[in-house]
Design a protein around this motif. Structure first.
Motif, PDB file in Angstrom:
ATOM      1  N   SER A 108       0.861  -1.234   0.020  1.00 16.07           N
ATOM      2  CA  SER A 108       0.025  -0.050   0.208  1.00 16.07           C
ATOM      3  C   SER A 108       0.877   1.258   0.062  1.00 16.07           C
ATOM      4  CB  SER A 108      -0.783  -0.130   1.253  1.00 16.07           C
ATOM      5  OG  SER A 108      -1.881  -0.977   1.152  1.00 16.07           O
ATOM      6  N   GLU A 109       2.005   1.301   0.606  1.00 16.32           N
ATOM      7  CA  GLU A 109       2.702   2.518   0.846  1.00 16.32           C
ATOM      8  C   GLU A 109       2.994   2.822  -0.677  1.00 16.32           C
ATOM      9  OE1 GLU A 109       4.497  -0.097   2.560  1.00 16.32           O
ATOM     10  OE2 GLU A 109       4.550   0.578   4.498  1.00 16.32           O
ATOM     11  N   ILE A 110       3.456   1.744  -1.555  1.00 16.54           N
ATOM     12  CA  ILE A 110       3.728   2.163  -3.064  1.00 16.54           C
ATOM     13  C   ILE A 110       2.497   2.665  -3.689  1.00 16.54           C
ATOM     14  CG2 ILE A 110       4.403   1.258  -5.092  1.00 16.54           C
ATOM     15  CD1 ILE A 110       6.251  -0.793  -3.605  1.00 16.54           C
ATOM     16  N   GLY A 111       1.338   1.967  -3.487  1.00 12.18           N
ATOM     17  CA  GLY A 111       0.279   2.287  -4.120  1.00 12.18           C
ATOM     18  C   GLY A 111      -0.651   3.679  -3.567  1.00 12.18           C
ATOM     19  N   GLN A 112       0.022   4.203  -2.623  1.00 15.12           N
ATOM     20  CA  GLN A 112      -0.781   5.177  -2.094  1.00 15.12           C
ATOM     21  C   GLN A 112      -0.054   6.643  -2.556  1.00 15.12           C
ATOM     22  OE1 GLN A 112      -0.643   4.061   2.136  1.00 15.12           O
ATOM     23  NE2 GLN A 112      -2.698   3.523   2.150  1.00 15.12           N
ATOM     24  N   ASP A 113       1.089   6.191  -3.306  1.00 12.18           N
ATOM     25  CA  ASP A 113       1.945   7.272  -3.872  1.00 12.18           C
ATOM     26  C   ASP A 113       1.903   7.661  -5.267  1.00 12.18           C
ATOM     27  OD1 ASP A 113       4.146   8.888  -4.832  1.00 12.18           O
ATOM     28  OD2 ASP A 113       5.565   8.228  -3.048  1.00 12.18           O
ATOM     29  N   PRO A 114       0.980   8.406  -5.871  1.00 15.32           N
ATOM     30  CA  PRO A 114       0.726   8.611  -7.269  1.00 15.32           C
ATOM     31  C   PRO A 114       2.165   8.670  -8.255  1.00 15.32           C
ATOM     32  CG  PRO A 114      -0.566  10.219  -5.983  1.00 15.32           C
ATOM     33  CD  PRO A 114       0.560   9.558  -4.866  1.00 15.32           C
ATOM     34  N   GLU A 115       2.951   9.524  -7.554  1.00 18.93           N
ATOM     35  CA  GLU A 115       4.178   9.578  -8.371  1.00 18.93           C
ATOM     36  C   GLU A 115       5.050   8.417  -8.442  1.00 18.93           C
ATOM     37  OE1 GLU A 115       6.786  13.053  -6.846  1.00 18.93           O
ATOM     38  OE2 GLU A 115       4.794  14.243  -7.050  1.00 18.93           O
ATOM     39  N   LEU A 116       5.157   7.899  -7.348  1.00 17.55           N
ATOM     40  CA  LEU A 116       5.974   6.467  -7.359  1.00 17.55           C
ATOM     41  C   LEU A 116       5.060   5.314  -8.285  1.00 17.55           C
ATOM     42  CD1 LEU A 116       8.342   5.067  -6.156  1.00 17.55           C
ATOM     43  CD2 LEU A 116       7.070   4.512  -4.142  1.00 17.55           C
ATOM     44  N   VAL A 117       3.738   5.516  -8.195  1.00 16.87           N
ATOM     45  CA  VAL A 117       3.059   4.560  -9.220  1.00 16.87           C
ATOM     46  C   VAL A 117       3.424   4.841 -10.590  1.00 16.87           C
ATOM     47  CG1 VAL A 117       0.709   4.099  -9.789  1.00 16.87           C
ATOM     48  CG2 VAL A 117       1.191   3.996  -7.440  1.00 16.87           C
ATOM     49  N   GLU A 118       3.342   6.057 -10.878  1.00 15.87           N
ATOM     50  CA  GLU A 118       3.646   6.630 -12.279  1.00 15.87           C
ATOM     51  C   GLU A 118       4.971   6.136 -12.908  1.00 15.87           C
ATOM     52  OE1 GLU A 118       2.508  10.552 -12.771  1.00 15.87           O
ATOM     53  OE2 GLU A 118       3.114  10.540 -15.065  1.00 15.87           O
ATOM     54  N   GLU A 119       5.774   6.381 -11.863  1.00 16.41           N
ATOM     55  CA  GLU A 119       7.368   6.128 -12.189  1.00 16.41           C
ATOM     56  C   GLU A 119       7.826   4.476 -12.534  1.00 16.41           C
ATOM     57  OE1 GLU A 119      10.925   6.907  -9.459  1.00 16.41           O
ATOM     58  OE2 GLU A 119       9.522   8.614  -9.112  1.00 16.41           O
ATOM     59  N   ILE A 120       6.967   3.709 -11.810  1.00 16.55           N
ATOM     60  CA  ILE A 120       7.072   2.221 -11.620  1.00 16.55           C
ATOM     61  C   ILE A 120       6.427   1.720 -12.980  1.00 16.55           C
ATOM     62  CG2 ILE A 120       6.377   0.254 -10.767  1.00 16.55           C
ATOM     63  CD1 ILE A 120       6.575   1.338  -8.010  1.00 16.55           C
ATOM     64  N   ILE A 121       5.271   2.306 -13.503  1.00 18.33           N
ATOM     65  CA  ILE A 121       4.476   1.945 -14.537  1.00 18.33           C
ATOM     66  C   ILE A 121       5.452   2.373 -15.822  1.00 18.33           C
ATOM     67  CG2 ILE A 121       2.443   1.966 -15.995  1.00 18.33           C
ATOM     68  CD1 ILE A 121       0.975   1.934 -13.150  1.00 18.33           C
ATOM     69  N   ASN A 122       5.878   3.633 -15.961  1.00 18.62           N
ATOM     70  CA  ASN A 122       6.451   4.086 -16.959  1.00 18.62           C
ATOM     71  C   ASN A 122       7.686   3.149 -17.303  1.00 18.62           C
ATOM     72  OD1 ASN A 122       4.679   6.039 -17.431  1.00 18.62           O
ATOM     73  ND2 ASN A 122       5.854   7.751 -16.582  1.00 18.62           N
ATOM     74  N   GLU A 123       8.334   3.048 -16.120  1.00 20.19           N
ATOM     75  CA  GLU A 123       9.651   2.113 -16.343  1.00 20.19           C
ATOM     76  C   GLU A 123       9.423   0.806 -16.812  1.00 20.19           C
ATOM     77  OE1 GLU A 123      12.760   2.990 -15.801  1.00 20.19           O
ATOM     78  OE2 GLU A 123      13.879   1.370 -15.877  1.00 20.19           O
ATOM     79  N   ILE A 124       8.419   0.162 -16.197  1.00 16.90           N
ATOM     80  CA  ILE A 124       8.252  -1.229 -16.818  1.00 16.90           C
ATOM     81  C   ILE A 124       7.697  -1.262 -18.355  1.00 16.90           C
ATOM     82  CG2 ILE A 124       6.603  -3.215 -16.448  1.00 16.90           C
ATOM     83  CD1 ILE A 124       6.624  -2.757 -13.696  1.00 16.90           C
ATOM     84  N   LYS A 125       6.800  -0.089 -18.656  1.00 20.89           N
ATOM     85  CA  LYS A 125       6.367  -0.227 -20.070  1.00 20.89           C
ATOM     86  C   LYS A 125       7.524  -0.092 -20.942  1.00 20.89           C
ATOM     87  CE  LYS A 125       2.629   0.034 -21.344  1.00 20.89           C
ATOM     88  NZ  LYS A 125       2.017  -1.447 -21.975  1.00 20.89           N
ATOM     89  N   ARG A 126       8.414   0.899 -20.668  1.00 22.96           N
ATOM     90  CA  ARG A 126       9.642   0.737 -21.578  1.00 22.96           C
ATOM     91  C   ARG A 126      10.336  -0.205 -21.766  1.00 22.96           C
ATOM     92  NH1 ARG A 126      10.475   6.229 -19.292  1.00 22.96           N
ATOM     93  NH2 ARG A 126      11.638   5.233 -17.339  1.00 22.96           N
ATOM     94  N   LYS A 127      10.398  -1.293 -20.670  1.00 20.33           N
ATOM     95  CA  LYS A 127      11.108  -2.292 -20.882  1.00 20.33           C
ATOM     96  C   LYS A 127      10.433  -3.819 -21.095  1.00 20.33           C
ATOM     97  CE  LYS A 127      15.005  -0.224 -18.774  1.00 20.33           C
ATOM     98  NZ  LYS A 127      15.096   0.022 -17.612  1.00 20.33           N
ATOM     99  N   VAL A 128       9.119  -3.744 -20.770  1.00 24.22           N
ATOM    100  CA  VAL A 128       8.457  -5.182 -21.147  1.00 24.22           C
ATOM    101  C   VAL A 128       7.171  -4.893 -22.208  1.00 24.22           C
ATOM    102  CG1 VAL A 128       6.956  -6.553 -19.971  1.00 24.22           C
ATOM    103  CG2 VAL A 128       8.812  -5.711 -18.759  1.00 24.22           C
ATOM    104  N   ASN A 129       7.204  -5.785 -23.061  1.00 27.04           N
ATOM    105  CA  ASN A 129       6.469  -5.762 -24.322  1.00 27.04           C
ATOM    106  C   ASN A 129       4.908  -6.352 -24.262  1.00 27.04           C
ATOM    107  OD1 ASN A 129       7.995  -4.447 -25.953  1.00 27.04           O
ATOM    108  ND2 ASN A 129       9.236  -6.088 -25.769  1.00 27.04           N
ATOM    109  N   ILE A 130       4.567  -7.140 -23.030  1.00 33.85           N
ATOM    110  CA  ILE A 130       3.244  -7.747 -22.701  1.00 33.85           C
ATOM    111  C   ILE A 130       2.583  -6.612 -22.088  1.00 33.85           C
ATOM    112  CG2 ILE A 130       3.996 -10.101 -23.021  1.00 33.85           C
ATOM    113  CD1 ILE A 130       4.301 -10.085 -19.941  1.00 33.85           C
TER     114      ILE A 130
END
Ligand SMILES: Cc1cc2nc3c(=O)[nH]c(=O)nc-3n(C[C@H](O)[C@H](O)[C@H](O)COP(=O)(O)O)c2cc1C
Length: 297
Positions: A133-155
């Motif tokens: 939840s600590e990660i999931g309650q932090d909008p900036e962190l959530v955005e950063e994590i998703i952006n990073e994965i979207k750059r590296k993963v194709n599924i």
């Protein structure tokens, strides 16, 4: 037809096995699908093996259960064969992962390598410090994590969000680069032993699931669907086909079922699907998309 497509993944029906319930082993995931699940989500897997908390880790209450398992899991390197078993049977499988900010990309890449159809990011475990939840309650962190994965993963990447937040739409917006949102994870809760005069779970606080949280999940799906055009998978307290239809009317394209399996076994999948089909026939709907979000005003 009850088949649906989410982010390019074809599901023969919209009812999936939720993460954490009988899905640490390939064989039980295959069993869920053979009993009618349109696909399965794995237990959340982390970088290393974890034993979780000591007992009691699950407590049954009148309106559901509260668990604090502590993300017990075999670790990503020991999970390849379990995915393989599910894929060999032609079943759509979504690999759920948890971790700290740096772990997520690595875990997603491994899941991709193992052949999953999508990765579900558990950004929302309510009872493990630093991972949920600590990660999931932090909008900036959530955005950063998703952006990073979207750059590296194709599924496709699904983001599973926590209801333990004031404004779920804000966090959903920060996850808008994900291919779908999964709403909701468990609700932070405790239960007290009146004679021992202390909380029952060894971790004190746990995650509440089952029938009692359905209205909370529905509201999350409704609010997000109202503001955003992103595929939503609804989860929380689905016990029967009517619950599933409510989630679809609130804006979900598919649903996941967890706690109901403790009550009814895997046969709940077939029953929910039969009920949805009959409802569609009666109401004159040909596809799930025709009634997804109809209740949203
Ligand atoms: C025993 C148990 C373990 C769970 N483990 C996970 C998990 O590892 N990862 C996750 O994202 N959600 C986990 N969940 C949450 C479920 O996937 C689901 O979001 C929640 O239970 C609400 O759905 P339900 O009412 O149908 O169970 C777990 C739930 C339960 C009851």
């Amino acid at each position: 037809m009850v088949s649906v497509e989410i982010s390019g993944i074809k599901l023969k029906n919209p009812v999936l096995l939720a993460s954490g319930i009988m899905d640490e082993q390939g064989d039980s995931m295959v069993k869920a699908a053979k009993n009618g699940a349109g696909g399965v989500v794995t237990k959340s897997i982390g970088k290393e093996e974890r034993n979780g908390y000591k007992n009691p880790v699950v407590i049954e209450i009148d309106t559901g259960i509260i668990n604090a398992i502590g993300l017990a899991n075999p670790g990503i390197d020991n999970f390849k064969d379990e995915i393989k078993k599910v894929k060999e049977n032609g079943i759509p499988v979504i690999g759920s992962i948890f971790g700290n900010k740096d772990d997520f990309t690595l875990l997603a890449k491994k899941m991709e390598e193992y052949g999953v159809d999508a990765v579900e990011l558990n950004l929302s475990c309510p009872h493990v410090k630093g991972f949920g939840s600590e990660i999931g309650q932090d909008p900036e962190l959530v955005e950063e994590i998703i952006n990073e994965i979207k750059r590296k993963v194709n599924i496709p990447i699904f983001a599973k969000l926590t209801p333990n937040i004031t404004n779920i739409v804000e966090i959903a917006m920060s996850a808008s680069k994900a291919d779908a949102l999964v709403l909701i994870n468990t609700v932070k809760a405790i239960s007290i032993d009146i004679y021992a005069k202390r909380p029952i779970l060894s971790n004190y606080v746990g995650g509440y699931s089952g029938p009692g949280i359905k209205p909370i999940g529905l509201r999350a799906v409704y609010d997000v669907r109202k503001e955003m055009d992103i595929p939503i998978i609804g989860v929380g307290g689905i016990n029967n086909w009517k619950d599933a239809v409510e989630y679809i009317l609130a804006g979900a394209k598919a649903v996941q079922v967890g706690t109901a399996i403790y009550y009814y076994g895997f046969s709940v999948f077939r029953k929910i699907n039969e009920g949805i089909e009959k409802y569609m026939e009666k109401e004159g709907f040909n596809t799930i998309d025709e009634f997804s979000g109809l209740a949203v005003k």
